[in-house]
Scaffold this active site. Structure first.
Site, PDB file in Angstrom:
ATOM      1  N   SER A  39       0.829  -1.193   0.000  1.00 15.75           N
ATOM      2  CA  SER A  39       0.000   0.000   0.000  1.00 15.75           C
ATOM      3  C   SER A  39       0.874   1.258   0.000  1.00 15.75           C
ATOM      4  CB  SER A  39      -0.957  -0.046   1.204  1.00 15.75           C
ATOM      5  OG  SER A  39      -1.951   0.943   1.111  1.00 15.75           O
ATOM      6  N   ASP A  67     -10.098  -4.031  -5.805  1.00 17.87           N
ATOM      7  CA  ASP A  67      -9.494  -3.390  -4.628  1.00 17.87           C
ATOM      8  C   ASP A  67     -10.095  -1.993  -4.516  1.00 17.87           C
ATOM      9  OD1 ASP A  67      -7.870  -2.120  -2.773  1.00 17.87           O
ATOM     10  OD2 ASP A  67      -5.985  -2.807  -3.641  1.00 17.87           O
ATOM     11  N   HIS A  93      -7.574  -5.270  -0.416  1.00 14.96           N
ATOM     12  CA  HIS A  93      -6.353  -4.459  -0.455  1.00 14.96           C
ATOM     13  C   HIS A  93      -5.157  -5.136   0.220  1.00 14.96           C
ATOM     14  CE1 HIS A  93      -4.210  -0.759  -1.119  1.00 14.96           C
ATOM     15  NE2 HIS A  93      -4.008  -0.538   0.184  1.00 14.96           N
TER      16      HIS A  93
END
Length: 267
Positions: A95, A217, A245
């Site tokens: 991320s 996502d 995610h």
């Protein structure tokens, strides 16, 4: 302060192997990589750490000014690499950590020799000609909710971020991780994350790079993966058969296979 203690650094795996640094995302800690470790430890020297304010890091080291930009987190990464004298390490960032890795590789090119971006996003807010997945109003509302009731926000948002509603234990784990993060420090990290714009930094990447995206996502839609791939010179894009995610938790086999194949090609 001792950097290794500050970031609760742990080193495992093959001491003679190439170093692989695993970096967690917002609201998480190094434990999120536990399903990845078995795929790496036989061949690689694996380095895990917690950003200051997360996990078992030294909370007294938190500096709001430093951590109000992604550069502050990138400095943490380079200082950990320096403390361990890592050379040509592979940085695996989940991320927002994918963009931290981009910055760290630029700060200390001798330390980081390859990047793996797991569900990356260089900008979360939509812009002209760019879909990040959120409007500015969306992000403003998210941050107001987070800052007014962090625990409530965590309980609501973590399952959405994780996806996989048919496996509620995954959302519960992410909720617990969010809730164990110091709220005041989480607010700073959230603002730094969701208001960041690292698009211009992508072109600076000069190391082999793997971009991993999921089929669905809500935080980093497919358009974002395509954008990152298009703007990181020579990168490889792999779409995982995974939703949510956090594919390293929801689809560890597919995630590990993609990472280890990339690592093998680096040799």
């Amino acid at each position: 302060m001792d950097v290794l203690r500050r970031n609760h650094v742990t080193v495992t795996g093959n001491p003679a192997g190439r170093a692989v640094v695993l970096a967690h995302g917002f609201g998480c800690d190094q434990n999120m990589w536990r399903l990845t470790l078995p795929a790496l430890t036989a061949s690689y020297r694996v380095v895990l750490f917690d950003y200051v304010g997360c996990g078992r890091s030294e909370l007294s080291a938190f500096d709001e000014e430093r951590y109000s930009t992604l550069d502050g987190y990138a400095r943490d990464v380079t200082e950990v690499c320096e403390a361990l004298d890592l050379r040509d390490a592979v940085f695996v960032g989940h991320s927002v950590s994918a963009m931290v890795g981009v910055l760290a590789a630029r700060l200390a090119p001798e330390r980081i020799g390859a990047l793996v971006m797991v569900a990356p996003s260089p900008r979360y807010i939509d812009d002209e000609g760019y879909r990040g997945g959120f409007s500015l109003d969306d992000i403003d509302e998210l941050l107001v909710s987070l800052e007014s009731n962090y625990l409530g926000w965590s309980a609501t948002m973590a399952p959405v971020i994780m996806g996989n509603p048919d496996r509620p234990e995954l959302g519960q784990e992410l909720t617990s991780s969010f809730c164990s993060t110091d709220p005041a420090m989480a607010r700073v990290f959230a603002r730094t994350t969701f208001l960041s714009d690292s698009r211009d930094d992508l072109k600076s990447v000069s190391v082999p790079t793997l971009v991993l995206e999921c089929t669905h996502d809500v935080i980093a839609p497919r358009e974002v993966g395509a954008f990152v791939h298009a703007h990181v010179p020579g990168s490889k894009l792999v779409t995982l058969e995974a939703t949510g995610h956090c594919p390293h938790l929801s689809a560890p086999e597919a995630t590990n296979e993609a990472i280890t194949a990339f690592l093998a090609d680096l040799r």
